[in-house]
Design a protein around this motif. Structure first.
Motif, mmCIF file in Angstrom:
data_model
loop_
_atom_site.group_PDB
_atom_site.id
_atom_site.type_symbol
_atom_site.label_atom_id
_atom_site.label_comp_id
_atom_site.label_asym_id
_atom_site.label_seq_id
_atom_site.Cartn_x
_atom_site.Cartn_y
_atom_site.Cartn_z
ATOM 1 N N GLN A 93 6.708 -55.740 77.844
ATOM 2 C CA GLN A 93 6.524 -57.138 78.225
ATOM 3 C C GLN A 93 7.806 -57.897 77.905
ATOM 4 O OE1 GLN A 93 2.361 -58.602 76.863
ATOM 5 N NE2 GLN A 93 2.744 -56.771 75.617
ATOM 6 N N GLU A 94 8.254 -58.717 78.836
ATOM 7 C CA GLU A 94 9.462 -59.511 78.606
ATOM 8 C C GLU A 94 9.210 -60.937 79.081
ATOM 9 O OE1 GLU A 94 13.997 -59.633 80.306
ATOM 10 O OE2 GLU A 94 13.265 -57.714 79.524
ATOM 11 N N LEU A 95 9.527 -61.897 78.225
ATOM 12 C CA LEU A 95 9.361 -63.306 78.552
ATOM 13 C C LEU A 95 10.681 -64.036 78.385
ATOM 14 C CD1 LEU A 95 5.988 -64.307 76.826
ATOM 15 C CD2 LEU A 95 6.375 -63.855 79.248
ATOM 16 N N GLU A 96 11.064 -64.785 79.401
ATOM 17 C CA GLU A 96 12.223 -65.655 79.247
ATOM 18 C C GLU A 96 11.822 -66.854 78.398
ATOM 19 O OE1 GLU A 96 13.857 -66.731 82.995
ATOM 20 O OE2 GLU A 96 14.288 -64.655 83.597
ATOM 21 N N ASP A 97 12.803 -67.464 77.785
ATOM 22 C CA ASP A 97 12.540 -68.592 76.891
ATOM 23 C C ASP A 97 11.697 -69.673 77.566
ATOM 24 O OD1 ASP A 97 13.066 -70.184 74.408
ATOM 25 O OD2 ASP A 97 14.123 -71.462 75.815
ATOM 26 N N LYS A 98 11.978 -69.951 78.831
ATOM 27 C CA LYS A 98 11.262 -71.020 79.541
ATOM 28 C C LYS A 98 9.784 -70.707 79.746
ATOM 29 C CE LYS A 98 12.540 -69.272 84.156
ATOM 30 N NZ LYS A 98 11.164 -68.909 84.563
#
Length: 222
Positions: free
Chosen positions: A64-69
């Motif tokens: 799982q990868e989430l950008e800061d925004k």
């Protein structure tokens, strides 16, 4: 990721570039071979290893990868939080954790106070990135300065924090449900018995039971 960039590749085909504020949550499961390389500039980040129950150790690898925004955030009474895992200020994380976990990134303005609920019986600790704050009840609180860690008893259901300084304080609070099983670790493998460790090494060396891709995969960074 706090500063710089970090490039990630693994033999399942997952890949990404982590930039400041971004989060990667990888579940190794039955096994994964991966590569992480910093960018040209200094790369600064935090890495947390979370154990899995015996029943989950052979699950398929996940990423799982989430950008800061896209990371849920909240703000109240001079305190800002990024909810990487778990929940705070009525905001819940989008990250799925097989082991129940809170991973909260707090920034407190001077003079602000915080009461963060944590499930009773969970293990909890704080790592201060910058500034300082006092943790615990006002009658017996303890100071935690930058680059120091403080742990808590498991019999409470909240953590009180008071930033008494004239500077902001940035810290991460991590809490997890204890797994009451044996822990046997060797190299990158974490199992519950020596026999399971031996089997994991055998699977890796012989590219079996989830390590089939290891026989042919090569990272472009190596």
């Amino acid at each position: 990721m706090l500063e710089g960039e970090n490039f990630h590749r693994d033999f399942m085909g997952h890949k990404g570039t982590l930039r400041p504020g971004d989060v990667q949550w990888m579940t190794a499961g039955r096994g994964i071979v991966h590569c992480e390389m910093p960018g040209k500039d200094v790369a600064w980040g935090l890495q947390l290893w979370v154990n899995l129950r015996k029943s989950d150790k052979m699950t398929s690898p996940a990423y799982q990868e989430l950008e800061d925004k896209d990371i849920p955030k909240g703000e109240k009474n001079g305190v800002k939080v990024k909810v990487i895992a778990g929940e705070a200020f009525g905001v819940k994380s989008r990250v799925y954790t097989r082991t129940p976990t809170y991973y909260l990134d707090f920034k407190m303005s001077p003079g602000s106070q915080l009461d963060q609920p944590v499930p009773k019986g969970w293990n909890t600790f704080v790592y201060t990135l910058s500034g300082e704050a006092w943790f615990g009840p006002e009658t017996e609180n303890k100071l935690c300065k930058a680059h120091h860690t403080i742990t808590f008893n498991t019999d409470g259901d909240s953590i009180h924090v008071h930033n008494k300084s004239e500077e902001p304080c940035h810290f991460v609070m991590l809490s997890g449900e204890p797994i009451k099983e044996p822990v046997v670790q060797h190299g990158p493998f974490v199992m519950t018995t020596q026999e399971e460790i031996k089997q994991a090494f055998s699977d890796y060396r012989n590219c079996k039971n989830g390590f089939e891709n290891a026989a042919t995969w090569k990272s472009e960074y190596v």
